[in-house]
Design an enzyme around this catalytic site. Sequence first.
Site, PDB file in Angstrom:
ATOM      1  N   ARG A  61      21.489   3.583  15.855  1.00 34.42           N
ATOM      2  CA  ARG A  61      21.661   4.244  14.562  1.00 34.42           C
ATOM      3  C   ARG A  61      22.623   5.428  14.672  1.00 34.42           C
ATOM      4  O   ARG A  61      23.406   5.703  13.772  1.00 34.42           O
ATOM      5  CB  ARG A  61      20.265   4.711  14.112  1.00 34.42           C
ATOM      6  N   ASN A 103      23.424  14.085  -2.982  1.00 33.20           N
ATOM      7  CA  ASN A 103      22.762  12.792  -3.199  1.00 33.20           C
ATOM      8  C   ASN A 103      22.004  12.860  -4.513  1.00 33.20           C
ATOM      9  O   ASN A 103      21.528  13.926  -4.913  1.00 33.20           O
ATOM     10  CB  ASN A 103      21.773  12.532  -2.051  1.00 33.20           C
ATOM     11  N   THR A 104      21.910  11.730  -5.171  1.00 31.30           N
ATOM     12  CA  THR A 104      21.114  11.680  -6.383  1.00 31.30           C
ATOM     13  C   THR A 104      19.874  10.823  -6.133  1.00 31.30           C
ATOM     14  O   THR A 104      19.956   9.734  -5.556  1.00 31.30           O
ATOM     15  CB  THR A 104      21.932  11.181  -7.591  1.00 31.30           C
ATOM     16  N   HIS A 105      18.730  11.353  -6.551  1.00 30.92           N
ATOM     17  CA  HIS A 105      17.448  10.677  -6.301  1.00 30.92           C
ATOM     18  C   HIS A 105      16.749  10.443  -7.640  1.00 30.92           C
ATOM     19  O   HIS A 105      16.649  11.382  -8.447  1.00 30.92           O
ATOM     20  CB  HIS A 105      16.585  11.561  -5.396  1.00 30.92           C
ATOM     21  N   ALA A 138      18.717  17.424   6.594  1.00 23.86           N
ATOM     22  CA  ALA A 138      18.218  16.429   7.552  1.00 23.86           C
ATOM     23  C   ALA A 138      16.968  15.698   7.061  1.00 23.86           C
ATOM     24  O   ALA A 138      16.569  14.694   7.653  1.00 23.86           O
ATOM     25  CB  ALA A 138      17.943  17.105   8.890  1.00 23.86           C
ATOM     26  N   GLY A 139      16.349  16.167   5.995  1.00 22.65           N
ATOM     27  CA  GLY A 139      15.111  15.534   5.518  1.00 22.65           C
ATOM     28  C   GLY A 139      15.377  14.389   4.551  1.00 22.65           C
ATOM     29  O   GLY A 139      16.517  14.019   4.279  1.00 22.65           O
ATOM     30  N   ASP A 141      15.316  13.497   0.948  1.00 18.98           N
ATOM     31  CA  ASP A 141      15.319  14.041  -0.414  1.00 18.98           C
ATOM     32  C   ASP A 141      14.752  15.462  -0.475  1.00 18.98           C
ATOM     33  O   ASP A 141      14.050  15.824  -1.416  1.00 18.98           O
ATOM     34  CB  ASP A 141      14.554  13.100  -1.370  1.00 18.98           C
TER      35      ASP A 141
HETATM   36  C1  GRF Z   1      20.055   5.249  -8.612  1.00 25.33           C
HETATM   37  O1  GRF Z   1      18.962   5.441  -9.482  1.00 25.33           O
HETATM   38  C2  GRF Z   1      19.936   6.078  -7.367  1.00 25.33           C
HETATM   39  O2  GRF Z   1      19.416   7.336  -7.575  1.00 25.33           O
HETATM   40  C3  GRF Z   1      18.967   5.225  -6.579  1.00 25.33           C
HETATM   41  O3  GRF Z   1      19.399   3.907  -6.792  1.00 25.33           O
HETATM   42  C4  GRF Z   1      20.068   3.839  -8.037  1.00 25.33           C
HETATM   43  C5  GRF Z   1      21.460   3.340  -7.779  1.00 25.33           C
HETATM   44  O4  GRF Z   1      22.047   2.864  -8.938  1.00 25.33           O
HETATM   45  N1  GRF Z   1      18.889   5.622  -5.213  1.00 25.33           N
HETATM   46  P1  GRF Z   1      23.574   2.411  -8.999  1.00 25.33           P
HETATM   47  O5  GRF Z   1      23.872   1.587  -7.756  1.00 25.33           O
HETATM   48  O6  GRF Z   1      24.427   3.648  -9.052  1.00 25.33           O
HETATM   49  O7  GRF Z   1      23.673   1.601 -10.252  1.00 25.33           O
END
Ligand code: GRF
Length: 197
Positions: A61, A103-105, A138-139, A141
Site C-alpha cells: 500500500r 475531501n468531501t464526505h 491521517a485519519g 474523515d
Molecule cells: C459522494 O457523495 C462522495 O462524498 C462519496 O461518494 C460520492 C461520489 O459521488 N464519497 P460522485 O462520484 O462524485 O458522483
Amino acid sequence: MVLVSGAGSNLQALLEACNDPTYGASVVAVGADREDIEALARADRVGVPTFVTRVGCFATREQWDGALAEKVDAFDPDLVVLAGFMKLVGGRFLARFEGRVVNTHPALCPSFPGTTGPADALAYGVKVSGATLFVVDAGVDTGPIVDQTVVPVEDDDDVQSLHERIKVAERRMLVDNVGRIAREGFTITDRKVRFAT
Ligand code: GRF
C-alpha cells in the site's frame, strides 16, 4: 487536480464551474484508483488529462501511495480534491501535499465516517444529514472542516434517496469552496479553517 473512483458527479460540477474564467481554478488532471469509471470518461470528454494508479499493481500500500503522490506531483497542482475517491491516501502522499488536499464526505463529520456514511446515518435515525468538506489528515474523515451543508432526512428515505439528496447539496458546497480556496486561500488554526480574505 481531482481524484475520483466512481460516477464523478462532483467532478462534473467542478469541470463546469471551471468554464467560468472568474471561478479562479482549473482542473489540471483527473486521477483514479480504477479503470472504466464514468468519472474518467467525463474528464476525457473535455480533454482533461487522466491517469489510473491501481493499488493492485503495487506490492504494498505504501508503494501505491508513493506512486500516486508522484503522479499527482507531476501536474504540480495547487490543490488536490478527493471527489468520491474511495481510498485513504497515506503518509507518503500527505508528506508531499499535506494542507493542500481536501475531501468531501457524505455525512456531517464527526458523525458517520467511512464509506457507508449515508447508510449509517439512516440506520441511526438522524433527522438531518449532509456533507462535509475537510482538509485531509491521517485519519478517516477527521481533518479540519472547511464547510458543511445540511439536508433533511425524510421518513420514507432509503440509502439511495438520502445519498442523492446529499449529493445535490454536496456538489454545490464543493464548487463554492474550491473556487474560494483557489481565489482566497485558507489558514488553519486549532482546527479552525478560515478563508484568507
Ligand atoms: C459522494 O457523495 C462522495 O462524498 C462519496 O461518494 C460520492 C461520489 O459521488 N464519497 P460522485 O462520484 O462524485 O458522483
